[in-house]
Enzyme design. Structure first.
Site, PDB file in Angstrom:
ATOM      1  N   GLU A   1      12.044  -8.280   1.264  1.00 15.73           N
ATOM      2  CA  GLU A   1      12.125  -8.040   2.720  1.00 15.73           C
ATOM      3  C   GLU A   1      11.686  -9.278   3.484  1.00 15.73           C
ATOM      4  O   GLU A   1      10.736  -9.951   3.061  1.00 15.73           O
ATOM      5  CB  GLU A   1      11.216  -6.856   3.081  1.00 15.73           C
TER       6      GLU A   1
ATOM      7  N   HIS B   1      12.854  -0.862   6.914  1.00 13.76           N
ATOM      8  CA  HIS B   1      11.489  -0.439   6.567  1.00 13.76           C
ATOM      9  C   HIS B   1      10.773   0.160   7.775  1.00 13.76           C
ATOM     10  O   HIS B   1       9.888  -0.470   8.367  1.00 13.76           O
ATOM     11  CB  HIS B   1      10.682  -1.615   5.984  1.00 13.76           C
TER      12      HIS B   1
ATOM     13  N   ARG C   1       9.108   1.381  -2.360  1.00  8.46           N
ATOM     14  CA  ARG C   1       9.072  -0.076  -2.340  1.00  8.46           C
ATOM     15  C   ARG C   1      10.320  -0.596  -3.050  1.00  8.46           C
ATOM     16  O   ARG C   1      10.724  -0.074  -4.090  1.00  8.46           O
ATOM     17  CB  ARG C   1       7.812  -0.626  -3.033  1.00  8.46           C
TER      18      ARG C   1
HETATM   19  N1  LIG Z   1       8.973   3.339   3.879  1.00  7.87           N
HETATM   20  C1  LIG Z   1       7.785   3.458   4.447  1.00  7.87           C
HETATM   21  O1  LIG Z   1       7.603   3.129   5.609  1.00  7.87           O
HETATM   22  C2  LIG Z   1       6.654   3.977   3.660  1.00  7.87           C
HETATM   23  C3  LIG Z   1       6.604   3.815   2.304  1.00  7.87           C
HETATM   24  N2  LIG Z   1       5.571   4.295   1.575  1.00  7.87           N
HETATM   25  C4  LIG Z   1       5.623   4.144   0.123  1.00  7.87           C
HETATM   26  O2  LIG Z   1       5.734   5.425  -0.462  1.00  7.87           O
HETATM   27  C5  LIG Z   1       4.915   5.470  -1.623  1.00  7.87           C
HETATM   28  C6  LIG Z   1       4.471   6.897  -1.855  1.00  7.87           C
HETATM   29  O3  LIG Z   1       3.602   7.266  -0.818  1.00  7.87           O
HETATM   30  P1  LIG Z   1       2.642   8.544  -0.937  1.00  7.87           P
HETATM   31  O4  LIG Z   1       3.439   9.741  -1.299  1.00  7.87           O
HETATM   32  O5  LIG Z   1       1.838   8.571   0.292  1.00  7.87           O
HETATM   33  O6  LIG Z   1       1.734   8.121  -2.179  1.00  7.87           O
HETATM   34  P2  LIG Z   1       0.874   9.068  -3.126  1.00  7.87           P
HETATM   35  O7  LIG Z   1      -0.101   8.195  -3.801  1.00  7.87           O
HETATM   36  O8  LIG Z   1       0.409  10.261  -2.362  1.00  7.87           O
HETATM   37  O9  LIG Z   1       1.958   9.598  -4.194  1.00  7.87           O
HETATM   38  C7  LIG Z   1       2.500   8.799  -5.201  1.00  7.87           C
HETATM   39  C8  LIG Z   1       2.792   9.689  -6.389  1.00  7.87           C
HETATM   40  O10 LIG Z   1       3.465   8.939  -7.394  1.00  7.87           O
HETATM   41  C9  LIG Z   1       2.925   9.286  -8.665  1.00  7.87           C
HETATM   42  N3  LIG Z   1       3.168   8.155  -9.575  1.00  7.87           N
HETATM   43  C10 LIG Z   1       2.564   6.951  -9.586  1.00  7.87           C
HETATM   44  N4  LIG Z   1       3.106   6.170 -10.552  1.00  7.87           N
HETATM   45  C11 LIG Z   1       4.061   6.914 -11.147  1.00  7.87           C
HETATM   46  C12 LIG Z   1       4.957   6.677 -12.204  1.00  7.87           C
HETATM   47  N5  LIG Z   1       4.994   5.496 -12.844  1.00  7.87           N
HETATM   48  N6  LIG Z   1       5.812   7.655 -12.562  1.00  7.87           N
HETATM   49  C13 LIG Z   1       5.788   8.844 -11.934  1.00  7.87           C
HETATM   50  N7  LIG Z   1       4.964   9.130 -10.911  1.00  7.87           N
HETATM   51  C14 LIG Z   1       4.109   8.168 -10.528  1.00  7.87           C
HETATM   52  C15 LIG Z   1       1.446   9.557  -8.402  1.00  7.87           C
HETATM   53  O11 LIG Z   1       0.913  10.368  -9.412  1.00  7.87           O
HETATM   54  C16 LIG Z   1       1.523  10.261  -7.045  1.00  7.87           C
HETATM   55  O12 LIG Z   1       1.695  11.651  -7.218  1.00  7.87           O
HETATM   56  C17 LIG Z   1       3.754   4.510  -1.306  1.00  7.87           C
HETATM   57  O13 LIG Z   1       3.244   3.945  -2.489  1.00  7.87           O
HETATM   58  C18 LIG Z   1       4.391   3.461  -0.441  1.00  7.87           C
HETATM   59  O14 LIG Z   1       4.794   2.370  -1.230  1.00  7.87           O
HETATM   60  C19 LIG Z   1       4.553   4.970   2.160  1.00  7.87           C
HETATM   61  C20 LIG Z   1       4.537   5.150   3.505  1.00  7.87           C
HETATM   62  C21 LIG Z   1       5.567   4.669   4.368  1.00  7.87           C
HETATM   63  O1  LIG Z   2       5.570   1.165   3.966  1.00  8.95           O
HETATM   64  C1  LIG Z   2       4.686   1.529   4.673  1.00  8.95           C
HETATM   65  C2  LIG Z   2       3.479   2.092   4.193  1.00  8.95           C
HETATM   66  O2  LIG Z   2       2.722   2.621   5.030  1.00  8.95           O
HETATM   67  O3  LIG Z   2       3.249   2.014   2.972  1.00  8.95           O
END
Ligand SMILES: NC(=O)C1=CN([C@@H]2O[C@H](COP(=O)(O)OP(=O)(O)OC[C@H]3O[C@@H](n4cnc5c(N)ncnc54)[C@H](O)[C@@H]3O)[C@@H](O)[C@H]2O)C=CC1
Ligand SMILES: O=CC(=O)O
Length: 213
Positions: free
Chosen positions: A156, A174, A127
């Site tokens: 965005e 994005h 993000r």
């Molecule tokens: N660009 C895009 O289209 C997409 C973006 N995203 C973003 O990617 C992020 C990550 O997605 P996932 O891996 O699926 O989430 P997830 O929840 O599986 O992994 C996030 C990780 O970050 C860790 N974490 C949380 N706060 C933290 C901190 N302050 N310091 C260190 N580690 C911390 C958590 O312990 C977890 O292991 C989502 O939150 C979303 O915002 C997700 C999907 C698509």
């Molecule tokens: O940014 C996209 C999401 O699935 O999160």
């Protein structure tokens, strides 16, 4: 992985000059760097961070990570758990893969850029507001950050003019989930969840609205 490789090889400049009808530009394009042997710091070894780790290992990158806590060897494998400060100081490439919330807004700002290696490469697909974009533009303009790959932005669909002006920023609108396979998987998961709600009255994997920034 695309943004990591593209930013390491500083591909934005030759891709732009080529389209302008200017083969390799007026001067030789900036030399890129290869991923082999570079240290990739993954901030947030969750679902996406772990997937990225597996792919980066295939490019012979050394992986360090910082997450809320150290993960089991089964999950982390050879990736080394480090503090947030060590991740900033030791990484050649930093990938941001944590959620945005009150604790992570502007987690990376002027002070954090100062702690990074000179010429670091930065990728953010999580993000936009986790990065302080004003501080990022200054770090890019000074060369502290050699190149950046971004899929997400603070406001965005508006993009900081300093990012658009910088030749070493690879910018995507994005679209991390924008593939045939991922869209199909999301649709299937949604349908399964609706079925589940009709049958059991409960939903799975729904992020509270305020956490879904
Ligand atoms: N660009 C895009 O289209 C997409 C973006 N995203 C973003 O990617 C992020 C990550 O997605 P996932 O891996 O699926 O989430 P997830 O929840 O599986 O992994 C996030 C990780 O970050 C860790 N974490 C949380 N706060 C933290 C901190 N302050 N310091 C260190 N580690 C911390 C958590 O312990 C977890 O292991 C989502 O939150 C979303 O915002 C997700 C999907 C698509
Ligand atoms: O940014 C996209 C999401 O699935 O999160």
């Amino acid at each position: 992985m695309f943004l990591i490789l593209g930013a390491l090889r500083r591909l934005n400049v030759p891709m732009t000059t080529l389209r302008e009808g200017n083969w390799r530009g007026h001067a030789p394009p900036p030399l890129g760097r290869d991923p082999e042997g570079k240290t990739l710091g993954i901030l947030g070894l969750g679902g996406i961070g772990q997937n990225l780790k597996r792919k980066a290992e295939a490019f012979s990158m050394r992986i360090i990570y910082h997450s809320r806590s150290k993960l089991s060897e089964h999950v982390a494998g050879n990736a080394e758990y480090v503090t947030f400060e060590d991740l900033l100081a030791r990484s050649d490439v930093i990938s941001i893969n944590i959620p945005l919330n009150a604790d992570t807004r502007h987690l990376i700002s002027t002070r954090e850029f100062q702690q990074m290696k000179d010429g670091v490469v930065l990728v953010n697909t999580a993000r936009g507001a986790i990065l302080d974009e004003g501080a990022l533009v200054k770090a890019l303009d000074s060369g502290k950050v050699a190149s950046v790959g971004l899929d997400v932005y603070e406001d965005e669909p508006n993009i900081h003019p300093g990012l658009k002006a910088n030749p070493h920023a690879i910018l995507l609108p994005h679209m991390g989930t924008w593939s045939v396979e991922t869209q199909a998987a999301m649709e299937e998961k949604t349908i399964a969840n609706v079925r589940r709600a009709l049958e059991t009255g409960s939903l799975r994997d729904i992020v509270p609205e305020q956490a879904c920034l």
